[in-house]
Structure formats: structure tokens, C-alpha cells
Design a protein around this motif. Structure first.
Motif, short mmCIF file in Angstrom:
data_model
loop_
_atom_site.label_atom_id
_atom_site.label_comp_id
_atom_site.label_asym_id
_atom_site.label_seq_id
_atom_site.Cartn_x
_atom_site.Cartn_y
_atom_site.Cartn_z
N VAL A 104 0.86 -1.19 0.00
CA VAL A 104 0.00 0.00 0.00
C VAL A 104 0.90 1.23 0.00
CG1 VAL A 104 -1.78 1.31 1.22
CG2 VAL A 104 -1.76 -1.19 1.35
N ARG A 105 0.61 2.18 -0.90
CA ARG A 105 1.37 3.43 -0.94
C ARG A 105 0.39 4.60 -1.05
NH1 ARG A 105 3.90 2.36 -5.15
NH2 ARG A 105 2.96 3.75 -6.70
N VAL A 106 0.44 5.51 -0.09
CA VAL A 106 -0.42 6.69 -0.08
C VAL A 106 0.38 7.91 -0.52
CG1 VAL A 106 -1.71 8.30 1.39
CG2 VAL A 106 -2.02 5.82 1.65
N HIS A 135 -2.17 3.71 -3.88
CA HIS A 135 -1.82 2.66 -4.83
C HIS A 135 -1.74 1.36 -4.05
CE1 HIS A 135 0.82 0.09 -7.27
NE2 HIS A 135 0.36 0.75 -8.31
N VAL A 136 -2.50 0.35 -4.47
CA VAL A 136 -2.54 -0.91 -3.72
C VAL A 136 -2.29 -2.08 -4.65
CG1 VAL A 136 -4.24 0.07 -2.11
CG2 VAL A 136 -5.03 -1.32 -4.03
N GLU A 137 -1.69 -3.12 -4.08
CA GLU A 137 -1.51 -4.37 -4.81
C GLU A 137 -2.74 -5.27 -4.60
OE1 GLU A 137 2.27 -5.73 -3.22
OE2 GLU A 137 3.28 -4.99 -5.02
N ALA A 138 -2.76 -6.38 -5.32
CA ALA A 138 -3.98 -7.18 -5.45
C ALA A 138 -4.48 -7.80 -4.17
CB ALA A 138 -3.76 -8.27 -6.50
N GLY A 139 -3.60 -8.05 -3.19
CA GLY A 139 -4.03 -8.73 -1.98
C GLY A 139 -4.38 -7.83 -0.82
N VAL A 140 -4.38 -6.53 -1.03
CA VAL A 140 -4.61 -5.58 0.05
C VAL A 140 -6.06 -5.61 0.52
CG1 VAL A 140 -4.66 -3.10 0.60
CG2 VAL A 140 -2.70 -4.08 -0.61
N VAL A 141 -6.28 -5.49 1.83
CA VAL A 141 -7.61 -5.39 2.40
C VAL A 141 -7.84 -3.95 2.86
CG1 VAL A 141 -7.70 -7.81 3.07
CG2 VAL A 141 -6.86 -6.12 4.71
N TRP A 142 -9.11 -3.60 3.06
CA TRP A 142 -9.45 -2.20 3.32
C TRP A 142 -8.86 -1.66 4.62
CZ3 TRP A 142 -10.33 1.04 -0.14
CH2 TRP A 142 -11.11 0.75 -1.26
N GLY A 143 -8.74 -2.49 5.63
CA GLY A 143 -8.17 -2.02 6.88
C GLY A 143 -6.78 -1.45 6.70
N GLN A 144 -5.99 -2.03 5.79
CA GLN A 144 -4.65 -1.53 5.52
C GLN A 144 -4.69 -0.12 4.93
OE1 GLN A 144 -3.74 -5.53 3.37
NE2 GLN A 144 -1.78 -4.50 3.63
N VAL A 145 -5.63 0.12 4.03
CA VAL A 145 -5.71 1.43 3.37
C VAL A 145 -6.21 2.49 4.35
CG1 VAL A 145 -6.54 2.67 1.35
CG2 VAL A 145 -6.24 0.19 1.24
N VAL A 146 -7.21 2.14 5.16
CA VAL A 146 -7.71 3.08 6.17
C VAL A 146 -6.57 3.50 7.09
CG1 VAL A 146 -9.25 3.34 8.15
CG2 VAL A 146 -10.08 2.23 6.07
N GLU A 147 -5.79 2.52 7.54
CA GLU A 147 -4.69 2.81 8.46
C GLU A 147 -3.63 3.68 7.81
OE1 GLU A 147 -1.39 0.35 11.18
OE2 GLU A 147 -2.79 -0.71 9.88
N ALA A 148 -3.32 3.43 6.54
CA ALA A 148 -2.28 4.21 5.86
C ALA A 148 -2.73 5.62 5.53
CB ALA A 148 -1.87 3.48 4.58
N GLY A 167 -5.28 12.63 7.23
CA GLY A 167 -6.62 13.19 7.20
C GLY A 167 -7.42 12.76 6.00
N LEU A 168 -7.08 11.60 5.44
CA LEU A 168 -7.74 11.08 4.25
C LEU A 168 -8.39 9.75 4.54
CD1 LEU A 168 -4.88 11.87 1.70
CD2 LEU A 168 -7.01 13.16 2.00
N ALA A 169 -9.32 9.36 3.68
CA ALA A 169 -10.02 8.09 3.83
C ALA A 169 -10.32 7.50 2.47
CB ALA A 169 -11.33 8.28 4.60
N PRO A 170 -10.30 6.17 2.35
CA PRO A 170 -10.76 5.53 1.12
C PRO A 170 -12.26 5.32 1.17
CG PRO A 170 -9.97 3.87 2.62
CD PRO A 170 -9.81 5.20 3.33
N LEU A 171 -12.83 4.94 0.05
CA LEU A 171 -14.25 4.60 0.02
C LEU A 171 -14.41 3.11 0.31
CD1 LEU A 171 -15.64 6.78 -2.89
CD2 LEU A 171 -15.32 7.32 -0.46
N GLY A 177 -15.50 -0.46 2.45
CA GLY A 177 -16.73 -1.07 2.93
C GLY A 177 -16.76 -1.15 4.44
N SER A 178 -17.75 -1.86 4.95
CA SER A 178 -17.98 -1.90 6.39
C SER A 178 -17.02 -2.82 7.13
CB SER A 178 -19.41 -2.35 6.67
OG SER A 178 -19.67 -3.62 6.09
N SER A 179 -16.40 -3.77 6.41
CA SER A 179 -15.50 -4.73 7.05
C SER A 179 -14.06 -4.45 6.65
CB SER A 179 -15.87 -6.16 6.66
OG SER A 179 -14.89 -7.08 7.11
N PRO A 180 -13.15 -4.29 7.61
CA PRO A 180 -11.76 -4.01 7.26
C PRO A 180 -11.04 -5.18 6.61
CG PRO A 180 -11.98 -4.34 9.63
CD PRO A 180 -13.37 -4.31 9.07
N GLY A 181 -11.60 -6.39 6.70
CA GLY A 181 -10.94 -7.56 6.14
C GLY A 181 -11.31 -7.88 4.71
#
Length: 491
Positions: A107-109, A117-130, A135-139, A141-145
């Protein structure tokens, strides 16, 4: 059968040992066949009802491994499926090649550009954390996994959906391995037709190895749940529908009905959960939810201001793998009587536990240039029932043969019949079952898009995957229809 339909292929021939050895030499990740240590763990995911049973698994570490795997599959005449986490696994692969992308987790923000920029195996929790420190957020879903790629290719209805639209509408570029074994970098300028098709209709047009998408300037939310007991459910349903007619686009919400089994503290209770995510001020949020609180006493009420990194606490989705089956309907509207009928069917007297969720759509979801189907829908009605692994069965060949699964499917069909006057189609993101092996599989696939969009996507599928390499998919068209909703990555 349409003129571009395909007949079901014959069973794949046994793997050529020399070709398999060459594949092992070409890829950096593990190559596994049945009986190898790690084979069962690699094919398993979040959805336990239908595990893949491939002839070979490639645990990809990068795009080059994916290219090698697709070329090997073509040479061997094997169908290809992809799995990151397995949340969206709908049709299990028997005898084909499974590409596992869970090791591709980069994951690269870029805070200045407001992108990730994310690779194919990334889950949403990783992007939220990065993204959160900027002060940014991705769109998300409800589950970080949940896997980012499959979710986004299906459209992606998330926590901020009414405010910022589908996750697919934020995509800037996609790296895609097509059926000819080529890695392509796609944008709206380089290949507008294929790029657009990936954004909501892209399962089955290739294997996505990476994606870049826009982030939004959200650092905090007003949100949480209002939970009502059985004595308030009828009024809560009517109040929720009235309330959704009045709220601004900055407020995204859903209603869940759950008849709890034998669990501590919730044993035997039937509860209505109203989930709230509002990007405005907490004071304005309190004013907006007042009509819901007026329904009556709540079992719980945890609405509060929170950092966006805590947005997963709004829905509290289960995090442990389990077996389940589900269906959904996108609706042009809904009345309280029909919703009460659904609630009664799924209530404590139902033959199987069924979770009902109603998502309020509209707002920014109505606009966009991608291939997401039925953007004019006002609600999404979702039905999900847990199964035992034994009842669900393993693999793709026994769909619908177990009485427990048949009971689930019958109940879901009866509940969806109650909302038939408003039904526009289905969301591919919320198909949680082996729909590719149902008798009505082709109808399920066609319900994801309107007829014109379906034809356009089928034409692209025929052009980019004429041999139907990417065959197994959540929309359920099976190999007999070249619908492009094959499971590029089951998130």
C-alpha cells in the motif's frame, strides 16, 4: 442461448509434469497441488461454504507471477480463478488454476495527490490505516478484512457511499493481466472502453494486480448504531423509510434485522440495528437522528463522533471465517408493509437464521461513468444466512443438493418476492453464494446490469477472453454465458 454463449468445457487434462516444473521455476511464490503441505490453507478463505479445489495454486508475490500463472493456465487449458481473502467467493473452482494474491500486500499513499496505490491482496483495513495520518479516507466497505480489488471491481458501496459514490468511481488506473498473458496499465485515456468496464463490471476481464484510486478528505465521522428491540421493530422500519426521504447526501445509513441464536446476552432476541455514518458535525448529526430516537427506547445507542479509523465499529461485521449464502435486490423504492413482510419471514420463526440488511442508496451513487449497474436504485435489500460447512458442501458440483441450502434459497426467494414491485436487479457485491451453479444462473448474471450494458460487457468479454479463461464468477453466468463477471479476485 445468445450467439456469443459458450458451451461448458470438458474436464481439464492431467497436468504436464514438465510444464508444472517450469512454472515452479518461473514464479517467486509457492506452487501447490493437492496433497502438498499448505495446499488446504492456501485455498481457504473467509467464505467456508465453497472452497476452491484447484488442480494447481500459484501463491503470487507480484505481477510477474500472475503473468506466468495465466500463461501456464492457457497452455494447459485450465480455467482461472483468483482469491485474495475469499469474502466474495461465489463459485468454487474445481480442477482449474487458482491464483492466490494475499502476498501482494503493498500500500502506498500519496498525500499530496490524495491517492492510494494498492496491490492485489490488500484489504481495506490496511488502506484506512495508511490514509488516516494524512486526514484522508478511502471509500471502503464496512468490514476491514474485505479485499480492495474485488470490492471495487463490483462497484463498492461503502461507509461514505451517499456522500462520495461508488469506490469504482474513484479509480485512476488499473494494472491488468488479460487472458493473453499480457500485463497492461489501463487508464481512462489509454483504453477508455476496457477501463470503464472494469469499474463495476470488470470481474472476468483479467486479473487485476494493482490499482490506484482517489482518497477523500475525511478524518472523522458522527456515527454508530441505534438498536431497537422486537416491540419497536414495526415502527422502526416505518420510521427508517420515512427518515431516508429527508436526510442529506452527507449521511449514509443501513438497517439490519437480526434474530439472534443462542448467544450470551442476546439469546433469542430479534433486533433492528440502524447504522449511521455522517460526515457533518456531531451537533447536526444529533439533530438528524432525532426522528429515529423518537421511535422509543433503544436496546443500545452508541452514536458518537469518532476518528474515521474507527468506522469499522459502525457495522461490527464478523471477523471470523464462516459458511454462508446470500442474495440481494436493488430497489427503486419500498413501502413499510413490504419491509415488515420481509422482517416477519426472517424473524425468530424462520426455518433458518437470516440477516436482513437494507442499505439506503442515492446521493452521489446516482452519478458516475463506470459500468456499475442500476445506479438509480434507492435501496439495496440484502439477505444472508449462515450455513454449516457440511450443509454448504465443498466445491462447485453439489450446489443446491443439500436440504439446508435449499431451505435457505427458498426463504431468500420468498423474501425477495415481497419486494418484487420495486426490483431493478442485483448488486454483484452482495451475491454471497454459488450462484453460478443455480438453475437460474444466467438470469442472476443478467440482473446485475441493464440489457444494453450487459451486451456491451459481454462483447468485451468475447473480445478480451475468447477462450473463457476467467470462468468462475459471483454474478452466476456459469461458463454457458460470456458475461464478464468472472471472479477476478474474490475479496
Amino acid at each position: 442461448m445468445e450467439t456469443n454463449d459458450l458451451a461448458l468445457p470438458s474436464a481439464p487434462a492431467p497436468l504436464d509434469p514438465a510444464s508444472l516444473a517450469a512454472l515452479v521455476d518461473r514464479v517467486r511464490g509457492p506452487v501447490l497441488v493437492p496433497g502438498d503441505d499448505g495446499y488446504d490453507a492456501e485455498r481457504s478463505g473467509f467464505q467456508l461454504a465453497r472452497q476452491h479445489r484447484p488442480a494447481v495454486i500459484v501463491g503470487a508475490r507480484g505481477a510477474e507471477d500472475v503473468v506466468a500463472a495465466v500463461r501456464f493456465a492457457r497452455d494447459q487449458g485450465l480455467p482461472v480463478a483468483v482469491q485474495a481473502t475469499g469474502h466474495g467467493l461465489s463459485a468454487a473452482t474445481d480442477g482449474g488454476l487458482l491464483i492466490s494474491t494475499r502476498r501482494m500486500a503493498g500500500v502506498r499513499v500519496d498525500a499530496a495527490a490524495g491517492t492510494a496505490h494498492v496491490e492485489a491482496g490488500v484489504v481495506w483495513g490496511q488502506v484506512v490505516e495508511a490514509a488516516a495520518p494524512h486526514g484522508l479516507a478511502p471509500l471502503n466497505g464496512s468490514s476491514p478484512g474485505v479485499g480492495v480489488i474485488s470490492y471495487t471491481l463490483g462497484g463498492g458501496v461503502g461507509v461514505l457511499a451517499r456522500t462520495y459514490g461508488f469506490a469504482a468511481d474513484q479509480v485512476r488506473s488499473v494494472d491488468l493481466v488479460t487472458a493473453d498473458g499480457r500485463l497492461r496499465h489501463l487508464t481512462a485515456d489509454t483504453d477508455p472502453e476496457l477501463f470503464r468496464a472494469l469499474l463495476g463490471g470488470g470481474h472476468g476481464l483479467g486479473v487485476v494486480t494493482a490499482m490506484e484510486f482517489g482518497l477523500v478528505p475525511v478524518a472523522r465521522l458522527y456515527g454508530g448504531q441505534l438498536v431497537f428491540g422486537a416491540e419497536q421493530i414495526d415502527e422502526a422500519l416505518a420510521a427508517y423509510l420515512r427518515w431516508t426521504e429527508t436526510v442529506p447526501d452527507a449521511l449514509t445509513s443501513s438497517l439490519a434485522l437480526i434474530a439472534y441464536p443462542d448467544l450470551p446476552q442476546l439469546r433469542g432476541r430479534y433486533l433492528a440495528h440502524i447504522r449511521i455514518a455522517y460526515t457533518g458535525s456531531a451537533a447536526e448529526g444529533e439533530r438528524l437522528v432525532a426522528p429515529l430516537r423518537a421511535v422509543g427506547p433503544r436496546v443500545s445507542d452508541d452514536l458518537r463522533e469518532m476518528p474515521y479509523a474507527e468506522s469499522h465499529t459502525i457495522h461490527r461485521d464478523p471477523s471470523d471465517p464462516h459458511a454462508y449464502d446470500g442474495d440481494n435486490a436493488l430497489l427503486s423504492g419500498l413501502d413499510a408493509a413490504a419491509l415488515r413482510r420481509v422482517a416477519a419471514l426472517a424473524g425468530p420463526s424462520a426455518p433458518v437464521m437470516t440477516v436482513v440488511q437494507l442499505n439506503h442508496l442515492g446521493g452521489a451513487l446516482s452519478a458516475g461513468t463506470g459500468a456499475v449497474g442500476h445506479r438509480d436504485a434507492r435501496y439495496a435489500l440484502r439477505l444472508l444466512s449462515p450455513l454449516t460447512v457440511a450443509a454448504a458442501g465443498e466445491g462447485s458440483g453439489n450446489e443446491g443438493s443439500d436440504p439446508a441450502l435449499a431451505t435457505v434459497r427458498a426463504l431468500h426467494a420468498e423474501a425477495l418476492a415481497a419486494v418484487a414491485p420495486w426490483r431493478l436487479g442485483r448488486s454483484v457485491n452482495f451475491l454471497f453464494g454459488g450462484h453460478g451453479h443455480r438453475p437460474d444462473a444466467a438470469e442472476v448474471a443478467r440482473s446485475v446490469h441493464d440489457a444494453d450494458e450487459h451486451r456491451r460487457l459481454a462483447g468485451l468479454k468475447a473480445r478480451h477472453d475468447p477462450e473463457n479463461v476467467f470462468r468462475f464468477h459471483p454474478a452466476g453466468a456459469a461458463a454457458a454465458d460470456r458475461t464478464p463477471a468472472a471472479a477476478t479476485s474474490s475479496g
